[in-house]
Design an enzyme around this catalytic site. Sequence first.
Site, short mmCIF file in Angstrom:
data_model
loop_
_atom_site.label_atom_id
_atom_site.label_comp_id
_atom_site.label_asym_id
_atom_site.label_seq_id
_atom_site.Cartn_x
_atom_site.Cartn_y
_atom_site.Cartn_z
N GLY A 133 0.82 -1.21 0.00
CA GLY A 133 0.00 0.00 0.00
C GLY A 133 0.85 1.26 0.00
CE1 TYR A 134 5.30 5.45 3.25
CE2 TYR A 134 6.95 4.18 2.05
CZ TYR A 134 6.59 5.32 2.75
OH TYR A 134 7.51 6.32 2.96
#
Length: 279
Positions: A155-156
């Site tokens: 996600g990051y």
Amino acid sequence: MARLIDTVAVVTGGGRGIGREIALQQAREGARVAVLARTATEIEETVSLIQGEGGQAIALPTDVTDQGAVESAFRRIATELGPVDTLVNNHGSFQAFGPVWECDPLVWWRDVEINFRGTFHTCRAVSPTMLARGKGRIVNLVGGGTGNSFPHGSGYASSKAAIMRLTECLNDTTIAHSVRAFAVDPGLVRSAMTEMQLSSEAGKTYLPGIQQLFDDGVDIDPSRAALLIRDIAAGRFDVLAGRLLRGVDDRDALEEEMYDVVAADGRALRFSAIEQQKL
């Protein structure tokens, strides 16, 4: 002589760590600084530090994922400090660790929303005034996974790669009007974000390499990125607009090499030259 006198800088995520150091460096060069983050007490402390050094700053508690809140904050900045010359998007979230199927979908998406949507909101809010004035610089912080796979930080990493591409697109649409966008990777800095990775069970399980890097002495001082961004705000690296600069860079060496970087189309998200020919 201070290089940023009579300018206005906005620093998101400015309540601690890298963001606080960026805000301090902008103020030390003479900029009037608006410090944004969700936690009022932290940004008020940053403002107090700036004022203690003789600088001018205001604290604006803001959730960058809220479009209305962002637009309201920028209206206040224009009224209280003046038009924005430099925007630094330092806000960030990294709480979803592990393979995709192990991540809580809401936590994973919240990382993307804060990192990417928040950056979109602030860039969108500041660009019209910068374009109307024919000047301005936007600095978007990226990080791990921007140009490589980060399996247990998807996600990051996805959000940071998206910010890099947004930076390129934004720069290409504004540079003709002397508004420039840059991406900056501060490197591995010991911060509240990395401390959570080190202390949480998910972090220990899926990101053990972070602890190993710190054990090996990889711990970039936040002043490295802050000084680089100070120089960007002063125009030193305008040639590299639309590209990635790093906190670990030797700034003097980077200045000497920047025309070569542009000639080689480096520090950007690109297919290889061979792949480009096939498209």
